[in-house]
Design an enzyme around this catalytic site. Structure first.
Site, PDB file in Angstrom:
ATOM      1  N   ASP A  79       7.381 -25.332  13.847  1.00  0.00           N
ATOM      2  CA  ASP A  79       7.024 -23.917  13.915  1.00  0.00           C
ATOM      3  C   ASP A  79       6.813 -23.470  15.363  1.00  0.00           C
ATOM      4  O   ASP A  79       7.151 -22.345  15.750  1.00  0.00           O
ATOM      5  CB  ASP A  79       5.756 -23.672  13.099  1.00  0.00           C
ATOM      6  CG  ASP A  79       5.688 -22.261  12.530  1.00  0.00           C
ATOM      7  OD1 ASP A  79       6.643 -21.489  12.734  1.00  0.00           O
ATOM      8  OD2 ASP A  79       4.685 -21.934  11.879  1.00  0.00           O
ATOM      9  N   THR A 133       8.950 -20.428  17.080  1.00  0.00           N
ATOM     10  CA  THR A 133       8.222 -19.226  17.478  1.00  0.00           C
ATOM     11  C   THR A 133       8.296 -18.983  18.989  1.00  0.00           C
ATOM     12  O   THR A 133       8.272 -17.838  19.437  1.00  0.00           O
ATOM     13  CB  THR A 133       6.749 -19.320  17.025  1.00  0.00           C
ATOM     14  OG1 THR A 133       6.713 -19.735  15.658  1.00  0.00           O
ATOM     15  CG2 THR A 133       6.054 -17.984  17.131  1.00  0.00           C
ATOM     16  N   ARG A 147       0.822  -1.209   0.000  1.00  0.00           N
ATOM     17  CA  ARG A 147       0.000   0.000   0.000  1.00  0.00           C
ATOM     18  C   ARG A 147       0.862   1.267   0.000  1.00  0.00           C
ATOM     19  O   ARG A 147       0.383   2.353  -0.279  1.00  0.00           O
ATOM     20  CB  ARG A 147      -0.901   0.023   1.234  1.00  0.00           C
ATOM     21  CG  ARG A 147      -1.863  -1.143   1.344  1.00  0.00           C
ATOM     22  CD  ARG A 147      -2.704  -1.024   2.609  1.00  0.00           C
ATOM     23  NE  ARG A 147      -3.472  -2.220   2.885  1.00  0.00           N
ATOM     24  CZ  ARG A 147      -4.689  -2.475   2.416  1.00  0.00           C
ATOM     25  NH1 ARG A 147      -5.262  -1.588   1.620  1.00  0.00           N
ATOM     26  NH2 ARG A 147      -5.326  -3.595   2.727  1.00  0.00           N
ATOM     27  N   ALA A 173      11.570 -14.716   8.487  1.00  0.00           N
ATOM     28  CA  ALA A 173      11.731 -14.057   7.193  1.00  0.00           C
ATOM     29  C   ALA A 173      13.170 -13.611   6.931  1.00  0.00           C
ATOM     30  O   ALA A 173      13.712 -13.827   5.844  1.00  0.00           O
ATOM     31  CB  ALA A 173      10.778 -12.865   7.112  1.00  0.00           C
ATOM     32  N   LYS A 229       0.157 -21.790  17.271  1.00  0.00           N
ATOM     33  CA  LYS A 229       1.515 -21.694  17.842  1.00  0.00           C
ATOM     34  C   LYS A 229       1.827 -20.267  18.259  1.00  0.00           C
ATOM     35  O   LYS A 229       2.621 -20.039  19.189  1.00  0.00           O
ATOM     36  CB  LYS A 229       2.555 -22.234  16.860  1.00  0.00           C
ATOM     37  CG  LYS A 229       2.551 -21.584  15.472  1.00  0.00           C
ATOM     38  CD  LYS A 229       3.488 -20.414  15.341  1.00  0.00           C
ATOM     39  CE  LYS A 229       3.440 -19.816  13.948  1.00  0.00           C
ATOM     40  NZ  LYS A 229       4.343 -18.667  13.781  1.00  0.00           N
TER      41      LYS A 229
END
Length: 333
Positions: free
Chosen positions: A244, A248, A31, A140, A191
């Site tokens: 995961d 996390t 955006r 990431a 999670k």
């Protein structure tokens, strides 16, 4: 191959980076004009990861329709609460017979729909066989740095799953396919709730024993919910389950663990969220998970206590006391 990615947050950017690294022409939707300019001119996502150079084949565009039109694969990675509106906007512009990959994680607050259920509700039936869902232990920034990573690709259509698996697989990014969409979705959403609890324990100064306890009991309640919803329990031992969850709950790069850690240190939730560049999905998912567990009659002690902390302002120390003071029971239940 031309690929459109909806969402220029950290994870959308990382997935785009991998695909561009493979030589595909990838366009991210954002955006922000400034963010698009930074990616196109300087190969930097200046908002999320300003210190990491992105591949030249990764571009950005602020026009959502341009990003999905005439593409050969679409990857969807917005926050889950924004997904329904985005799908309504693009459904008439998605090319026929292209793979659609979701990387969003969460449970919609009002409807209690999984991300897969949102896709199937909002998109016409002709697209359903093309849907797949990507989830697994994957920060990431490490993906952009080409750190070896594994994820699950879930789809009800085997041909779609294998096609997406082939497109994403690379020297440092390995994918495993599974037909268990519900299991992958439940693991990826819940999670984040357990990670908030783990962060609280760390913020309060508890040790590795406490974190291991939360991960173990957290996996138990995630699995219990998944089975109730029709998932294969073995899925929760794989990348999108235990993998995961561990990452996390333990990784300092986890936004949800960070929220919990700062709560444990005494900060207020609204101040924490206002200071963050990206969405910590676990905050909204906690509300959905609590309501879903009530609706389905699934016992989820950690989720219930995280809900009381986030939405009823319960003291984090009292949350730990409540969890440790529960009735004694047999292991595995």
């Amino acid at each position: 191959m031309k690929i459109g990615i909806i969402g220029a947050g950290s994870f959308g950017t990382a997935l785009g980076s991998i695909l561009a690294d493979k030589g595909y022409d990838v366009t991210l939707w954002t955006r922000s004009e400034d963010q698009a300019r930074s990616i196109n001119e300087n190969h930097l996502n200046s908002k999320q990861m300003p210190d990491l150079v992105l591949p030249e084949k990764l571009k950005a565009d602020t026009n959502l329709i341009h990003v999905v039109k005439d593409k050969e694969m679409i990857v969807s990675a917005p926050p889950s609460h924004a997904l329904s509106g985005i799908l309504k906007e693009i459904k008439d512009h998605i090319p026929p017979k292209v793979p659609i990959v979701s990387a969003s994680k969460g449970i919609e607050n009002e409807s209690l729909r999984l991300v897969s259920e949102i896709f199937e509700s909002e998109l016409p039936g002709q697209f359903h066989s093309q849907l797949s869902y990507l989830s697994g232990p994957s920060f990431a920034k490490e993906m952009v740095k080409r750190v070896p990573t594994i994820v699950s690709i879930a789809s009800k259509n085997e041909a779609t799953a294998k096609r997406v698996q082939e497109i994403f697989s690379f020297t440092y990014f390995r994918t495993y396919w599974t037909p268990d969409v519900v299991g992958v979705e439940v693991g990826g959403a819940l999670k984040n709730v357990i990670a908030i609890a783990a962060g609280v324990a760390d913020g309060l100064g508890f040790g590795q024993n406490t974190r291991a306890a939360l991960i173990t009991r957290g996996l138990n309640e995630i699995t219990r919910m998944g089975i109730k919803m029709g998932a294969d329990p073995m899925t929760f031992l794989g990348p999108s389950g235990m993998g995961d969850l561990v990452l996390t709950c333990c990784g300092e790069g986890s936004r949800n663990r960070t929220v919990g850690f700062r709560l444990g240190k005494g900060e207020k939730l609204n101040e924490i969220l206002a200071s963050m560049n990206e969405v910590a999905e676990g905050v909204k998912t906690t509300l959905s998970a609590k309501n879903l567990s009530d609706k389905l009659g699934v016992e989820m002690a950690i989720t219930q206590e995280v809900y009381r902390m986030l939405y009823e302002d319960k003291d984090p120390k009292e949350v730990v006391k409540a969890l440790m003071g529960r009735d004694l029971k047999r292991e595995g239940v």
